[in-house]
Design a protein around this motif. Structure first.
Motif, PDB file in Angstrom:
ATOM      1  N   UNK A  34       0.842  -1.200   0.000  1.00  0.00           N
ATOM      2  CA  UNK A  34       0.000   0.000   0.000  1.00  0.00           C
ATOM      3  C   UNK A  34       0.876   1.247   0.000  1.00  0.00           C
ATOM      4  N   UNK A  35       1.954   1.268   0.771  1.00  0.00           N
ATOM      5  CA  UNK A  35       2.861   2.435   0.809  1.00  0.00           C
ATOM      6  C   UNK A  35       3.483   2.656  -0.567  1.00  0.00           C
ATOM      7  N   UNK A  36       3.972   1.580  -1.174  1.00  0.00           N
ATOM      8  CA  UNK A  36       4.593   1.699  -2.513  1.00  0.00           C
ATOM      9  C   UNK A  36       3.551   2.129  -3.535  1.00  0.00           C
ATOM     10  N   UNK A  37       2.329   1.575  -3.418  1.00  0.00           N
ATOM     11  CA  UNK A  37       1.259   1.950  -4.343  1.00  0.00           C
ATOM     12  C   UNK A  37       0.927   3.433  -4.212  1.00  0.00           C
ATOM     13  N   UNK A  38       0.867   3.943  -3.001  1.00  0.00           N
ATOM     14  CA  UNK A  38       0.577   5.373  -2.779  1.00  0.00           C
ATOM     15  C   UNK A  38       1.706   6.233  -3.329  1.00  0.00           C
ATOM     16  N   UNK A  39       2.942   5.845  -3.090  1.00  0.00           N
ATOM     17  CA  UNK A  39       4.084   6.617  -3.611  1.00  0.00           C
ATOM     18  C   UNK A  39       4.050   6.626  -5.140  1.00  0.00           C
ATOM     19  N   UNK A  40       3.805   5.479  -5.734  1.00  0.00           N
ATOM     20  CA  UNK A  40       3.750   5.409  -7.201  1.00  0.00           C
ATOM     21  C   UNK A  40       2.584   6.244  -7.700  1.00  0.00           C
ATOM     22  N   UNK A  41       1.423   6.108  -7.031  1.00  0.00           N
ATOM     23  CA  UNK A  41       0.216   6.818  -7.462  1.00  0.00           C
ATOM     24  C   UNK A  41       0.365   8.327  -7.324  1.00  0.00           C
ATOM     25  N   UNK A  42       0.975   8.807  -6.256  1.00  0.00           N
ATOM     26  CA  UNK A  42       1.061  10.238  -5.980  1.00  0.00           C
ATOM     27  C   UNK A  42       2.323  10.886  -6.551  1.00  0.00           C
ATOM     28  N   UNK A  45       3.576   8.348 -10.865  1.00  0.00           N
ATOM     29  CA  UNK A  45       2.607   8.381 -11.953  1.00  0.00           C
ATOM     30  C   UNK A  45       2.389   9.802 -12.478  1.00  0.00           C
ATOM     31  N   UNK A  46       2.255  10.854 -11.636  1.00  0.00           N
ATOM     32  CA  UNK A  46       2.110  12.214 -12.179  1.00  0.00           C
ATOM     33  C   UNK A  46       3.358  12.652 -12.951  1.00  0.00           C
ATOM     34  N   UNK A  47       4.534  12.304 -12.441  1.00  0.00           N
ATOM     35  CA  UNK A  47       5.765  12.663 -13.163  1.00  0.00           C
ATOM     36  C   UNK A  47       5.820  11.948 -14.508  1.00  0.00           C
ATOM     37  N   UNK A  48       5.464  10.666 -14.510  1.00  0.00           N
ATOM     38  CA  UNK A  48       5.469   9.903 -15.756  1.00  0.00           C
ATOM     39  C   UNK A  48       4.436  10.466 -16.726  1.00  0.00           C
ATOM     40  N   UNK A  49       3.268  10.807 -16.209  1.00  0.00           N
ATOM     41  CA  UNK A  49       2.216  11.396 -17.050  1.00  0.00           C
ATOM     42  C   UNK A  49       2.670  12.742 -17.615  1.00  0.00           C
TER      43      UNK A  49
END
Length: 180
Positions: A34-42, A45-49
């Motif tokens: 969940x921690x890794x998912x939140x870091x990736x999501x927040x 993912x925005x940087x990649x987008x």
């Protein structure tokens, strides 16, 4: 007792499936997931987008620039083709003008040559007539002199008198003209 406790634990562990992890491992793994998912999501993912959006915009901008450059190249090609057609038309007109000028020059040269030939012919006729007249006068004088000498020999007297000699020569030549 200790021995019994270790034996009970070993027996309990042997009864468990080794492929299924312990409940505390599942909890800690889920927490870190969940921690890794939140870091990736927040964060990621925005940087990649954003990076993908920038690349997409750059690609679209380059496509637009390429389209504009292609339009400019087509316009330049059309302009070049138009100018080439105009140059060919102008070259054809220049060739035609040069041909016409050449024909005019040849015609003028012919006219000049004919006029020069006529002038030379006229001058030659004039010169021939003058030489014929000079030859006629010279021949007349010589014939006159010969006629006087012959007449003097025939008559037996000298015809030294110019008036008489001229009269005899004129009469002799008039008789010759009547015969011819």
């Amino acid at each position: 007792m200790l021995n019994a406790l270790v034996t009970n634990l070993a027996a309990a562990e042997e009864a468990k499936n080794p492929l299924i992890p312990a409940w505390y491992d599942i909890v800690w793994s889920a927490l870190w997931f969940v921690i890794i998912l939140i870091v990736v999501w927040k964060v990621a993912l925005p940087r990649l987008t954003a990076m993908l959006d920038e690349r997409s915009a750059a690609i679209e901008g380059n496509i637009a620039k390429a389209d504009e450059a292609q339009k400019q190249a087509e316009e330049a090609l059309e302009e070049y083709t138009r100018q080439l057609a105009e140059a060919r038309t102008e070259a054809g007109e220049i060739r035609e003008a040069a041909r016409e000028d050449g024909k005019k020059i040849v015609a003028e040269a012919k006219e000049t040559a004919v006029a020069e030939a006529n002038r030379i012919t006229s001058a030659a006729h004039t010169q021939i007539e003058a030489e014929r007249q000079a030859a006629f006068v010279s021949l007349r004088n010589e014939v006159g002199t010969l006629a006087i000498d012959l007449a003097g020999n025939v008559v037996g007297e000298s015809l030294d008198d110019d008036v008489r000699a001229t009269a005899v020569v004129d009469r002799f030549l008039a008789d010759l003209e009547k015969v011819t």
